[in-house]
Design a protein around this motif. Structure first.
Motif, mmCIF file in Angstrom:
data_model
loop_
_atom_site.group_PDB
_atom_site.id
_atom_site.type_symbol
_atom_site.label_atom_id
_atom_site.label_comp_id
_atom_site.label_asym_id
_atom_site.label_seq_id
_atom_site.Cartn_x
_atom_site.Cartn_y
_atom_site.Cartn_z
ATOM 1 N N LEU A 120 2.013 13.570 1.865
ATOM 2 C CA LEU A 120 2.751 13.090 0.705
ATOM 3 C C LEU A 120 3.535 14.187 -0.001
ATOM 4 N N VAL A 139 -5.930 8.007 -0.031
ATOM 5 C CA VAL A 139 -5.228 9.260 -0.295
ATOM 6 C C VAL A 139 -6.286 10.302 -0.590
ATOM 7 N N ALA A 199 -5.778 1.677 2.693
ATOM 8 C CA ALA A 199 -5.270 3.043 2.760
ATOM 9 C C ALA A 199 -6.155 3.930 1.902
ATOM 10 N N THR A 236 0.819 -1.216 0.000
ATOM 11 C CA THR A 236 0.000 0.000 0.000
ATOM 12 C C THR A 236 0.851 1.263 0.000
ATOM 13 N N GLU A 274 3.309 4.170 -1.461
ATOM 14 C CA GLU A 274 3.191 4.875 -2.736
ATOM 15 C C GLU A 274 3.988 4.201 -3.860
ATOM 16 N N GLU A 330 7.034 8.339 2.716
ATOM 17 C CA GLU A 330 6.241 7.814 3.831
ATOM 18 C C GLU A 330 7.138 7.243 4.936
ATOM 19 N N LYS A 372 -2.378 11.045 3.214
ATOM 20 C CA LYS A 372 -2.665 9.620 3.107
ATOM 21 C C LYS A 372 -2.885 9.050 4.500
ATOM 22 N N ARG A 373 -3.929 8.257 4.605
ATOM 23 C CA ARG A 373 -4.162 7.500 5.834
ATOM 24 C C ARG A 373 -3.927 6.035 5.494
ATOM 25 N N ASP A 374 -3.046 5.400 6.245
ATOM 26 C CA ASP A 374 -2.625 4.031 5.952
ATOM 27 C C ASP A 374 -2.982 3.127 7.129
ATOM 28 N N TYR A 398 -9.138 12.058 -4.446
ATOM 29 C CA TYR A 398 -8.967 10.943 -3.521
ATOM 30 C C TYR A 398 -8.786 9.648 -4.306
#
Length: 189
Positions: free
Chosen positions: A168, A145, A143, A60, A62, A174, A150-152, A132
């Motif tokens: 990002l 964006v 995840a 997940t 980038e 990250e 970004k929420r992972d 998004y």
């Protein structure tokens, strides 16, 4: 001599040149949008690299998600234009249908993930209709964006100090996950 993918790259170069030459020969080059992209980052083995991004195909991060996309359309897209907007591969279906005057054939009995990105292709950077993208691992949302953030969930640590948010723009690799510092963006997700 060019590693395990050298012949593949040479074949891609040759076939793209042949395709573009044929479009020009037929006089269709100004009426044809050509897209060259990939679905995931490199496997990062045998010399593959996603630098400067972290991760590889199947993750997940980038480096496993973000890929180059080259769009060619003489007279519509200027040479050397660089766009940083988010485009998802599902957007190509909807965009091509709109460009081809075939939106009536887009199924109405199900959710269509793609959005019409004609404005981005015709007007350039900052004209994307998508801000998004959701990233799944199998059936699980792993995840998301939204704009620059970004929420992972897949790689988050347990607890309040868990690294689950990334900016990002300032941290494209990250490497410095944040929790409390990015609390203001939590509601976007």
């Amino acid at each position: 001599g060019n590693g395990p993918y050298g012949a593949t790259v040479e074949c891609i170069d040759w076939s793209m040149a042949a395709l573009l030459a044929e479009l020009r020969r037929l006089g269709l080059d100004k009426d044809t949008l050509v897209i060259f992209t990939s679905d995931n980052g490199s496997k990062a083995i045998n010399g593959g690299s996603n630098d400067p991004l972290r991760g590889h195909k199947g993750t997940t991060w980038e480096g496993g998600q973000r890929v180059p996309c080259i769009a060619w359309w003489p007279g519509m897209i200027g040479p050397g234009e660089i766009v940083g907007d988010i485009v998802h591969e599902t957007d190509l279906f909807t965009t091509f249908a709109a460009l081809g005057g075939a939106t009536q054939y887009i199924p109405a009995d199900r959710i269509i993930d793609g959005v019409d990105q004609r404005s981005l292709f015709l007007n350039g950077d900052t004209h994307s209709r998508r801000d998004y993208v959701m990233i799944y691992q199998g059936p699980n949302l792993a995840a998301a964006v939204k704009g620059r953030f970004k929420r992972d969930w897949a790689n988050a640590l347990v607890g309040l100090s868990g690294a689950e948010f990334y900016d990002l723009y300032t941290d494209p690799r990250e490497e410095h996950g944040e929790m409390i510092e990015q609390f203001q963006v939590k509601s976007m997700f």
